[in-house]
Design an enzyme around this catalytic site. Structure first.
Site, PDB file in Angstrom:
ATOM      1  N   HIS A 142     -10.295  -5.692  -2.686  1.00 60.15           N
ATOM      2  CA  HIS A 142     -11.396  -5.462  -1.626  1.00 60.15           C
ATOM      3  C   HIS A 142     -12.480  -4.727  -2.384  1.00 60.15           C
ATOM      4  CE1 HIS A 142      -9.087  -6.859   2.015  1.00 60.15           C
ATOM      5  NE2 HIS A 142      -8.202  -6.100   1.693  1.00 60.15           N
ATOM      6  N   ASP A 197     -12.629  -9.914  -1.079  1.00 61.10           N
ATOM      7  CA  ASP A 197     -13.929 -10.006  -0.456  1.00 61.10           C
ATOM      8  C   ASP A 197     -14.770  -8.930  -1.522  1.00 61.10           C
ATOM      9  OD1 ASP A 197     -12.871  -7.412   0.417  1.00 61.10           O
ATOM     10  OD2 ASP A 197     -12.726  -8.226   2.419  1.00 61.10           O
ATOM     11  N   ASN A 215       2.214  -5.271  -3.178  1.00 62.60           N
ATOM     12  CA  ASN A 215       0.685  -5.595  -2.817  1.00 62.60           C
ATOM     13  C   ASN A 215       0.002  -4.410  -2.577  1.00 62.60           C
ATOM     14  OD1 ASN A 215      -1.188  -7.762  -2.181  1.00 62.60           O
ATOM     15  ND2 ASN A 215      -1.260  -6.857  -0.084  1.00 62.60           N
ATOM     16  N   GLU A 273       0.694  -1.162  -0.158  1.00 64.37           N
ATOM     17  CA  GLU A 273      -0.101  -0.007  -0.049  1.00 64.37           C
ATOM     18  C   GLU A 273       0.675   1.249  -0.004  1.00 64.37           C
ATOM     19  OE1 GLU A 273      -2.613  -0.445   3.340  1.00 64.37           O
ATOM     20  OE2 GLU A 273      -3.790  -2.196   2.520  1.00 64.37           O
ATOM     21  N   GLU A 311      -6.446 -10.352  -1.512  1.00 64.67           N
ATOM     22  CA  GLU A 311      -7.309 -10.037  -0.173  1.00 64.67           C
ATOM     23  C   GLU A 311      -8.674 -10.240  -0.566  1.00 64.67           C
ATOM     24  OE1 GLU A 311      -5.789  -7.073   2.153  1.00 64.67           O
ATOM     25  OE2 GLU A 311      -3.694  -7.568   1.653  1.00 64.67           O
TER      26      GLU A 311
HETATM   27  O1  G3I Z   1      -5.594  -8.407  18.749  1.00 61.75           O
HETATM   28  C1  G3I Z   1      -6.284  -7.145  19.382  1.00 61.75           C
HETATM   29  C2  G3I Z   1      -7.047  -7.555  20.494  1.00 61.75           C
HETATM   30  O2  G3I Z   1      -6.210  -8.005  21.503  1.00 61.75           O
HETATM   31  C3  G3I Z   1      -7.930  -6.010  20.872  1.00 61.75           C
HETATM   32  O3  G3I Z   1      -8.804  -6.453  22.124  1.00 61.75           O
HETATM   33  C4  G3I Z   1      -8.712  -5.639  19.670  1.00 61.75           C
HETATM   34  C5  G3I Z   1      -9.387  -4.313  20.171  1.00 61.75           C
HETATM   35  O4  G3I Z   1      -8.433  -3.329  20.240  1.00 61.75           O
HETATM   36  O5  G3I Z   1      -7.783  -5.485  18.357  1.00 61.75           O
HETATM   37  C6  G3I Z   1      -7.191  -6.540  18.232  1.00 61.75           C
HETATM   38  O6  G3I Z   1      -6.349  -6.222  17.146  1.00 61.75           O
HETATM   39  C7  G3I Z   1      -6.928  -5.872  15.952  1.00 61.75           C
HETATM   40  C8  G3I Z   1      -6.391  -6.915  14.755  1.00 61.75           C
HETATM   41  O7  G3I Z   1      -7.121  -6.483  13.535  1.00 61.75           O
HETATM   42  C9  G3I Z   1      -7.033  -8.324  15.223  1.00 61.75           C
HETATM   43  O8  G3I Z   1      -8.381  -8.327  15.180  1.00 61.75           O
HETATM   44  C10 G3I Z   1      -6.544  -4.464  15.468  1.00 61.75           C
HETATM   45  O9  G3I Z   1      -7.071  -3.491  16.443  1.00 61.75           O
HETATM   46  C11 G3I Z   1      -6.998  -4.153  14.166  1.00 61.75           C
HETATM   47  O10 G3I Z   1      -6.807  -2.731  13.677  1.00 61.75           O
HETATM   48  C12 G3I Z   1      -6.544  -5.140  13.171  1.00 61.75           C
HETATM   49  O11 G3I Z   1      -7.144  -4.988  11.903  1.00 61.75           O
HETATM   50  C13 G3I Z   1      -6.682  -5.301  10.781  1.00 61.75           C
HETATM   51  C14 G3I Z   1      -6.309  -4.496   9.582  1.00 61.75           C
HETATM   52  O12 G3I Z   1      -5.625  -4.976   8.770  1.00 61.75           O
HETATM   53  C15 G3I Z   1      -5.253  -3.323  10.344  1.00 61.75           C
HETATM   54  O13 G3I Z   1      -4.733  -2.534   9.534  1.00 61.75           O
HETATM   55  C16 G3I Z   1      -7.672  -6.392  10.236  1.00 61.75           C
HETATM   56  O14 G3I Z   1      -7.755  -7.539  11.159  1.00 61.75           O
HETATM   57  C17 G3I Z   1      -6.895  -7.085   8.984  1.00 61.75           C
HETATM   58  O15 G3I Z   1      -8.117  -7.684   8.014  1.00 61.75           O
HETATM   59  C18 G3I Z   1      -6.445  -5.735   8.006  1.00 61.75           C
HETATM   60  O16 G3I Z   1      -5.974  -6.613   6.857  1.00 61.75           O
HETATM   61  C19 G3I Z   1      -5.461  -5.527   5.834  1.00 61.75           C
HETATM   62  C20 G3I Z   1      -4.488  -5.861   5.170  1.00 61.75           C
HETATM   63  O17 G3I Z   1      -3.629  -6.080   6.151  1.00 61.75           O
HETATM   64  C21 G3I Z   1      -3.966  -4.916   4.009  1.00 61.75           C
HETATM   65  N1  G3I Z   1      -4.882  -4.788   3.132  1.00 61.75           N
HETATM   66  C22 G3I Z   1      -6.357  -4.218   3.848  1.00 61.75           C
HETATM   67  C23 G3I Z   1      -6.797  -5.181   4.817  1.00 61.75           C
HETATM   68  C24 G3I Z   1      -8.111  -4.378   5.613  1.00 61.75           C
HETATM   69  O18 G3I Z   1      -7.834  -3.585   6.086  1.00 61.75           O
END
Ligand code: G3I
Length: 450
Positions: free
Chosen positions: A251, A282, A214, A172, A280
């Protein structure tokens, strides 16, 4: 390396045995009527990964979260359907180097072990990114940040050397909108060459990994962001920067739609001499048509190596409110799942695009023949050539059991027939077992003269 999920200890499923009995019956009946019986030893692939593997060794994968690996409903689908895995968050910078110089691989290692012990390939995601940086990295700048980033790339790629097939080396890095510019970030401010520096560091640490750039919103060929990434990849190839692949996140959620020129985008990147991956995927509300189109687009581009969906069940999605995945929250297959599997099963078995014939074409007309309760006949008449090759496909679970008046070869799941003239005239025929689908009828894919 890719292992069909129908391989291994599980053995054939009951449905396969039933169908095999029907096929044997059909072959016997038609053999007595003078038809040529073909050996029939393969079943239509019944899972996404197995079918993708049959399409030129492609993969069908999913993002995986380490904390769901002890959810048996989750792992049952994962282990059954997919032959590739991308850790959703566990290889990101904040996860792998939470304190500067202190690396943490526990959750990533668990996913890698789960995947590799089941023959699934792993995509590493991601080595250098403006987002999800740990606090210590966010506060760095200039040459200190550049060195810290390169050290991170080196350490993490070294740790996973030999276990990760592809790395999203940089994620990105381009801005949205019409500028075609790089995204502003602390990494970008270290100098425009930060991306190629990251690729060179990854190459030095793991020379055998395939190194990818990516991004999201690079799906529409007309978008400035797509064109900007295209020019960067073109420049890298011309200057010998080690890049092997481009990942289109795809996405189609949050207001970004599947574009009708998606196949052009895939084939244009591929023409630069890189593989393309759908990394990725969806799609908001998971329309079957859009999932089918994406699958067919990948199958049409020989360098499109596979598709990864961004989660298994809707409830696993980062956009769960849009229900964008192939399984509902209860783990049931959605219509989009069936569309993807059917598209995969109908794909060209070698996984290559169906290209216009170099020696000119011919035309066909198809005539419906006798229909029985469980099977039906079809004949195809060729015009415009006396030496010809016709490719015809049926829709799985239907499968072709018997052919006549041509030299036949069938895909391993018996859904794609390649028939060559053998001097017995311009009309050939075949019998299709319905296998529960009584409505679908065959489609001629191509007619090639010579
Ligand atoms: O693990 C913690 C947990 O302990 C906590 O209680 C909770 C609430 O704060 O957060 C949890 O972490 C979160 C994590 O996902 C796991 O669920 C993060 O806050 C959250 O920011 C994170 O989001 C991820 C996101 O990337 C961050 O940028 C998404 O799961 C993930 O699907 C998403 O993936 C990205 C790709 O890497 C790049 N392309 C876009 C895609 C979608 O945004």
């Amino acid at each position: 390396m890719i292992r069909s999920s129908t391989d291994g200890a599980r053995g054939p499923r009951p449905r396969y045995r039933t169908r095999l009995a029907l096929v044997i019956g059909a072959v016997g009946m038609l053999a007595t009527a003078g038809a040529i019986a073909l050996p029939n030893t393969a079943s239509a692939a019944s899972t996404l990964g197995a079918s993708a593997a049959e399409r030129g060794g492609r993969y069908f994968g999913t993002a995986v979260a380490a904390n769901k690996l002890n959810d048996s409903a989750y792992t049952t689908i994962l282990n059954r359907e997919f032959n590739q895995v991308t850790p959703e968050n566990e290889m990101k910078i904040d996860a792998t180097e939470p304190q500067r110089g202190q690396f943490s691989y526990g959750n990533a290692d668990r996913i890698v072990q789960h995947a590799r012990s089941r023959g699934m390939q792993v995509r590493g995601h991601t080595l250098a990114w403006h987002s999800q940086q740990p606090g210590w990295m966010q506060s760095l700048s200039g040459s200190t940040l550049r060195q810290a980033m390169l050290n991170h790339v080196t350490q993490v790629a070294t740790h996973f050397r030999g276990q990760v097939t592809w790395w999203d080396v940089v994620n990105e890095a381009y801005a949205d909108g019409s500028s075609g510019a790089r995204r502003d970030s602390n990494l970008q401010r270290t100098g425009n060459d930060w991306i190629e520096a990251a690729f060179r560091a990854a190459d030095a640490a793991d020379p055998n990994a395939q190194l990818c750039y990516n991004d999201y919103n690079i799906d529409n060929w007309n978008d400035a962001k797509t064109q900007a990434v295209y020019r960067m990849v073109q420049d890298f190839k011309q200057r010998g920067v080690p890049i092997d692949c481009v990942g289109l996140q795809s996405h189609f959620t949050g207001g970004s739609n599947y574009p009708s020129n998606y196949r052009t985008t895939l084939s244009s990147f591929a023409a630069l001499g890189v593989d393309v991956h759908i990394t990725e995927l969806d799609i908001r509300n998971a329309p079957a048509d859009a999932y089918r189109n994406v699958t067919n687009d990948c199958l049409a581009v020989a360098r499109c190596k596979g598709i990864t969906v961004w989660g298994i069940r809707d409830s696993d999605s980062w956009r769960s409110g849009e229900s964008p995945l192939l399984f509902n929250g209860s783990g049931q297959k959605k219509p989009a799942y069936d569309a993807v599997l059917t598209a995969l099963n109908n794909g060209n078995p070698g996984g290559n695009p169906t290209t216009p014939p170099p020696g000119g074409g011919c035309t066909t007309s198809t005539t419906a023949g006798t229909v029985w309760g469980d099977r039906y006949n079809t004949s195809v008449t060729v015009s415009g050539a006396s030496n010809w090759t016709v490719v015809v496909a049926v829709t799985a679970p239907q499968s072709i059991s018997t052919t006549w008046s041509g030299s036949a070869s069938l895909s391993s799941n018996n859904t794609v027939l390649t028939m060559r003239s053998n001097g017995s005239g311009n009309t050939f025929g075949f019998t299709t077992m319905m296998n529960g689908n009584s409505s679908a009828r065959p489609q001629v894919r191509s007619c090639t003269a010579g």
